[in-house]
Design an enzyme around this catalytic site. Structure first.
Site, PDB file in Angstrom:
ATOM      1  CE  LYS A  37      32.417  19.310 -69.736  1.00  0.00           C
ATOM      2  NZ  LYS A  37      32.526  20.206 -68.597  1.00  0.00           N
ATOM      3  CE1 TYR A  92      36.477  19.195 -68.773  1.00  0.00           C
ATOM      4  CE2 TYR A  92      34.938  17.838 -67.537  1.00  0.00           C
ATOM      5  CZ  TYR A  92      35.546  19.051 -67.752  1.00  0.00           C
ATOM      6  OH  TYR A  92      35.229  20.118 -66.958  1.00  0.00           O
ATOM      7  CD  GLU A 150      32.155  29.143 -67.581  1.00  0.00           C
ATOM      8  OE1 GLU A 150      31.228  28.373 -67.854  1.00  0.00           O
ATOM      9  OE2 GLU A 150      33.181  29.254 -68.283  1.00  0.00           O
ATOM     10  NE  ARG A 161      29.907  20.523 -73.414  1.00  0.00           N
ATOM     11  CZ  ARG A 161      29.354  20.701 -72.204  1.00  0.00           C
ATOM     12  NH1 ARG A 161      28.829  21.845 -71.890  1.00  0.00           N
ATOM     13  NH2 ARG A 161      29.334  19.723 -71.336  1.00  0.00           N
ATOM     14  NE  ARG A 219      57.046  18.166 -72.408  1.00  0.00           N
ATOM     15  CZ  ARG A 219      57.590  19.341 -72.734  1.00  0.00           C
ATOM     16  NH1 ARG A 219      58.638  19.397 -73.540  1.00  0.00           N
ATOM     17  NH2 ARG A 219      57.094  20.464 -72.253  1.00  0.00           N
ATOM     18  CG  LEU A 240      31.480  24.446 -71.201  1.00  0.00           C
ATOM     19  CD1 LEU A 240      32.609  24.086 -72.157  1.00  0.00           C
ATOM     20  CD2 LEU A 240      31.316  23.372 -70.145  1.00  0.00           C
TER      21      LEU A 240
HETATM   22  N1  PDD Z   1      31.280  21.022 -65.600  1.00  0.00           N
HETATM   23  N2  PDD Z   1      30.903  25.883 -67.047  1.00  0.00           N
HETATM   24  C1  PDD Z   1      31.985  25.157 -66.726  1.00  0.00           C
HETATM   25  C2  PDD Z   1      33.283  25.864 -66.573  1.00  0.00           C
HETATM   26  C3  PDD Z   1      31.883  23.758 -66.535  1.00  0.00           C
HETATM   27  O1  PDD Z   1      32.976  23.043 -66.204  1.00  0.00           O
HETATM   28  C4  PDD Z   1      30.615  23.128 -66.681  1.00  0.00           C
HETATM   29  C5  PDD Z   1      30.438  21.647 -66.514  1.00  0.00           C
HETATM   30  C6  PDD Z   1      29.505  23.936 -67.006  1.00  0.00           C
HETATM   31  C7  PDD Z   1      28.129  23.366 -67.186  1.00  0.00           C
HETATM   32  O2  PDD Z   1      28.037  22.596 -68.359  1.00  0.00           O
HETATM   33  P1  PDD Z   1      26.993  21.390 -68.473  1.00  0.00           P
HETATM   34  O3  PDD Z   1      25.661  21.952 -68.168  1.00  0.00           O
HETATM   35  O4  PDD Z   1      27.093  20.963 -69.879  1.00  0.00           O
HETATM   36  O5  PDD Z   1      27.419  20.358 -67.481  1.00  0.00           O
HETATM   37  C8  PDD Z   1      29.690  25.306 -67.195  1.00  0.00           C
HETATM   38  C9  PDD Z   1      31.217  19.584 -65.449  1.00  0.00           C
HETATM   39  C10 PDD Z   1      29.916  19.116 -64.862  1.00  0.00           C
HETATM   40  C11 PDD Z   1      32.434  19.133 -64.645  1.00  0.00           C
HETATM   41  O6  PDD Z   1      33.512  19.587 -64.975  1.00  0.00           O
HETATM   42  O7  PDD Z   1      32.289  18.326 -63.737  1.00  0.00           O
END
Ligand code: PDD
Length: 285
Positions: free
Chosen positions: A148, A33, A181, A52, A100, A205
């Site tokens: 992601k 996503y 993170e 990405r 599946r 990420l």
């Molecule tokens: N989340 N680390 C993780 C684990 C994340 O899920 C996200 C983003 C980030 C920051 O990435 P970016 O700057 O590209 O948004 C870091 C999104 C916003 C979400 O799941 O809603």
């Protein structure tokens, strides 16, 4: 007001937006996503999110659902149909619907593509004015956090654990004691005038906001160190902050109940937010 969503080629009211129970995203979390922020009806860092997405699909040997030009057109059409001024667009691609099986489905199985909007304030938020509290929790995720994927159960549990401790969000910590993170954002501390954030690897990420913030921090003359930091180092820091598409730069004012500095948002976090917002709005498409 019911939203207009996008499902596999059709724009549909949310009540009619459906995917198969055999979709591998539903059965196996076999999907990726992206979340893109909209301000003033324009997309922030869109090219970064598409780059990405391409990488995530490649790492999982998943077919692209359509071209990046089409994805841009779909984002813009959703902004238009939902009169979206400020909020988010969520995009999800899965390996599609198939019997599946742990093996991938036959070549030619169509990926599923779903997008929806979520209206809400991005620029003016209470969390930015007062800063957020974080609690540290063990990082229970898999070893490819650079992709992601929609496997969001561990970060969801982390966030709930943090909330149960009275915090707003979690900072996840590896077995080695180093912060990886936030539950859905990248983590930073500021100590001795230096901005410290974990280096890129499979452990985190690769945030699109992080890339801009690290670049902008260096351009504005700040000293940036990309390396892991421990919970103890974070608690002793002068300030801290997080970055993500939705949070932009949001100050952190306490870690596990330990106040940072005077317990209010720090000057470097505030400055980084101003610089990031100004630049990303100027480049929004
Ligand atoms: N989340 N680390 C993780 C684990 C994340 O899920 C996200 C983003 C980030 C920051 O990435 P970016 O700057 O590209 O948004 C870091 C999104 C916003 C979400 O799941 O809603």
């Amino acid at each position: 007001m019911s939203r207009i969503t996008y499902v596999n080629g059709d724009y549909l009211p949310e009540a009619e937006a459906k995917v198969s129970i055999f979709d591998r995203g539903f059965l196996m979390a076999d999907g990726v996503y992206e979340v893109t922020t909209v301000v003033g009806g324009k997309l922030i860092d869109f090219a970064g999110h598409m780059a990405r997405l391409r990488r995530s699909l490649g790492e999982l040997r998943m077919d692209a659902p359509t071209s990046e030009d089409d994805l841009l057109a779909i984002h813009r059409e959703l902004v238009r149909r939902n009169a979206l001024e400020e909020g988010l667009i969520y995009l999800q691609v899965t390996r599609g619907a198939a019997d599946r099986d742990f093996a991938f489905p036959p070549a030619g199985t169509k990926p599923s593509l779903v997008l929806f909007t979520q209206a809400g304030p991005v620029l003016e938020r209470e969390s930015v004015r007062r800063g957020i509290k974080v609690a540290t929790v063990p990082d229970l995720r898999w070893a490819r956090r650079d992709i992601k994927t929609v496997q969001l159960l561990a970060p969801s549990l982390a966030k709930m654990e943090a909330k149960a401790k009275g915090a707003d969000d979690a900072w996840m910590v590896g077995e080695d004691g180093f912060v990886t993170e936030g539950s859905s954002n990248n983590a930073y501390i500021v100590a001795g005038g230096k901005v410290v954030t974990r280096h890129l690897s499979n452990a985190i990420l690769h945030g699109i906001t992080r890339a801009s913030v690290v670049r902008l921090a260096a351009e504005t003359g700040m000293n940036v160190e990309e390396r892991p930091f421990t919970v103890a180092e974070a608690k002793a820091a002068d300030e801290a902050f997080i970055t993500s598409a939705s949070a932009f730069v949001t100050p952190v004012v306490s870690i596990d109940g330990v106040a940072l500095g005077d317990g209010s948002p720090g000057p470097i976090a505030k400055r980084m937010r101003e610089v990031y917002v100004a630049e990303s709005l100027a480049r929004a498409i």
